[in-house]
Design a protein around this motif. Structure first.
Motif, PDB file in Angstrom:
ATOM      1  N   HIS A  98       0.829  -1.198   0.000  1.00  0.00           N
ATOM      2  CA  HIS A  98       0.000   0.000   0.000  1.00  0.00           C
ATOM      3  C   HIS A  98       0.864   1.249   0.000  1.00  0.00           C
ATOM      4  O   HIS A  98       0.547   2.237  -0.681  1.00  0.00           O
ATOM      5  CB  HIS A  98      -0.924   0.017   1.212  1.00  0.00           C
ATOM      6  CG  HIS A  98      -1.982  -1.035   1.162  1.00  0.00           C
ATOM      7  ND1 HIS A  98      -2.624  -1.481   2.269  1.00  0.00           N
ATOM      8  CD2 HIS A  98      -2.495  -1.743   0.127  1.00  0.00           C
ATOM      9  CE1 HIS A  98      -3.492  -2.420   1.947  1.00  0.00           C
ATOM     10  NE2 HIS A  98      -3.425  -2.598   0.646  1.00  0.00           N
ATOM     11  N   THR A  99       1.981   1.236   0.735  1.00  0.00           N
ATOM     12  CA  THR A  99       2.891   2.374   0.762  1.00  0.00           C
ATOM     13  C   THR A  99       3.513   2.605  -0.602  1.00  0.00           C
ATOM     14  O   THR A  99       3.590   3.744  -1.077  1.00  0.00           O
ATOM     15  CB  THR A  99       3.995   2.155   1.819  1.00  0.00           C
ATOM     16  OG1 THR A  99       3.380   1.941   3.086  1.00  0.00           O
ATOM     17  CG2 THR A  99       4.927   3.342   1.896  1.00  0.00           C
ATOM     18  N   GLN A 101       2.238   1.756  -3.488  1.00  0.00           N
ATOM     19  CA  GLN A 101       1.187   2.285  -4.366  1.00  0.00           C
ATOM     20  C   GLN A 101       0.898   3.752  -4.075  1.00  0.00           C
ATOM     21  O   GLN A 101       0.713   4.550  -4.993  1.00  0.00           O
ATOM     22  CB  GLN A 101      -0.106   1.458  -4.217  1.00  0.00           C
ATOM     23  CG  GLN A 101      -0.007   0.059  -4.761  1.00  0.00           C
ATOM     24  CD  GLN A 101       0.203   0.042  -6.266  1.00  0.00           C
ATOM     25  OE1 GLN A 101      -0.294   0.871  -6.979  1.00  0.00           O
ATOM     26  NE2 GLN A 101       1.015  -0.922  -6.709  1.00  0.00           N
ATOM     27  N   ALA A 102       0.857   4.106  -2.798  1.00  0.00           N
ATOM     28  CA  ALA A 102       0.570   5.500  -2.419  1.00  0.00           C
ATOM     29  C   ALA A 102       1.690   6.421  -2.864  1.00  0.00           C
ATOM     30  O   ALA A 102       1.449   7.558  -3.292  1.00  0.00           O
ATOM     31  CB  ALA A 102       0.356   5.605  -0.915  1.00  0.00           C
ATOM     32  N   ASN A 103       2.928   5.960  -2.771  1.00  0.00           N
ATOM     33  CA  ASN A 103       4.066   6.801  -3.147  1.00  0.00           C
ATOM     34  C   ASN A 103       4.205   6.977  -4.656  1.00  0.00           C
ATOM     35  O   ASN A 103       4.866   7.912  -5.102  1.00  0.00           O
ATOM     36  CB  ASN A 103       5.360   6.240  -2.548  1.00  0.00           C
ATOM     37  CG  ASN A 103       5.412   6.412  -1.050  1.00  0.00           C
ATOM     38  OD1 ASN A 103       4.735   7.252  -0.482  1.00  0.00           O
ATOM     39  ND2 ASN A 103       6.223   5.591  -0.386  1.00  0.00           N
ATOM     40  N   LYS A 105       1.837   7.822  -6.560  1.00  0.00           N
ATOM     41  CA  LYS A 105       0.992   8.960  -6.920  1.00  0.00           C
ATOM     42  C   LYS A 105       1.610  10.230  -6.387  1.00  0.00           C
ATOM     43  O   LYS A 105       1.315  11.295  -6.663  1.00  0.00           O
ATOM     44  CB  LYS A 105      -0.412   8.769  -6.371  1.00  0.00           C
ATOM     45  CG  LYS A 105      -1.100   7.578  -7.006  1.00  0.00           C
ATOM     46  CD  LYS A 105      -2.484   7.389  -6.431  1.00  0.00           C
ATOM     47  CE  LYS A 105      -3.137   6.173  -7.071  1.00  0.00           C
ATOM     48  NZ  LYS A 105      -4.433   5.914  -6.562  1.00  0.00           N
TER      49      LYS A 105
END
Length: 105
Positions: A98-99, A101-103, A105
């Protein structure tokens, strides 16, 4: 509420919509079966059911299979330890994914 709670509530609402009769007066009678189904579902993150994480085994199937042996206390604690370690590792892997994927963006 956190995301997991929101998703669980959404799932329960969808299941109720599928089970409840047209007059919508029998929804209370459906709650126990829906709760059982949700607690029996395997989590994609932890790869365990809530029953297993709480009790160390999944509930018996609804079909009678005759006599079955119950695991001893040592086996139960070993299973629980393995489940908690696996769940912990799966949660860490999910957090890293998740980290990442978030990074992006």
């Amino acid at each position: 509420m956190d995301g997991a709670t929101k998703q669980a509530n959404r799932t329960m609402t969808q299941m109720l919509q599928q089970c409840v009769g047209p007059k919508q007066k029998d929804w209370v009678t459906k709650l126990l079966a829906i709760e059982f189904a949700m607690n029996s579902a395997r989590s994609s993150t932890t790869r365990f059911t809530l029953f297993y994480l709480n009790y160390g085994h999944n509930p018996s199937p609804m079909i009678w299979k005759g006599k079955e042996l119950y695991p001893g206390v040592c086996q139960f604690t070993e299973n629980m330890k393995d489940a908690i370690i696996s769940m912990h590792d799966a949660i860490i892997v999910a957090r890293v994914q998740h980290t990442v994927q978030a990074n992006r963006k």
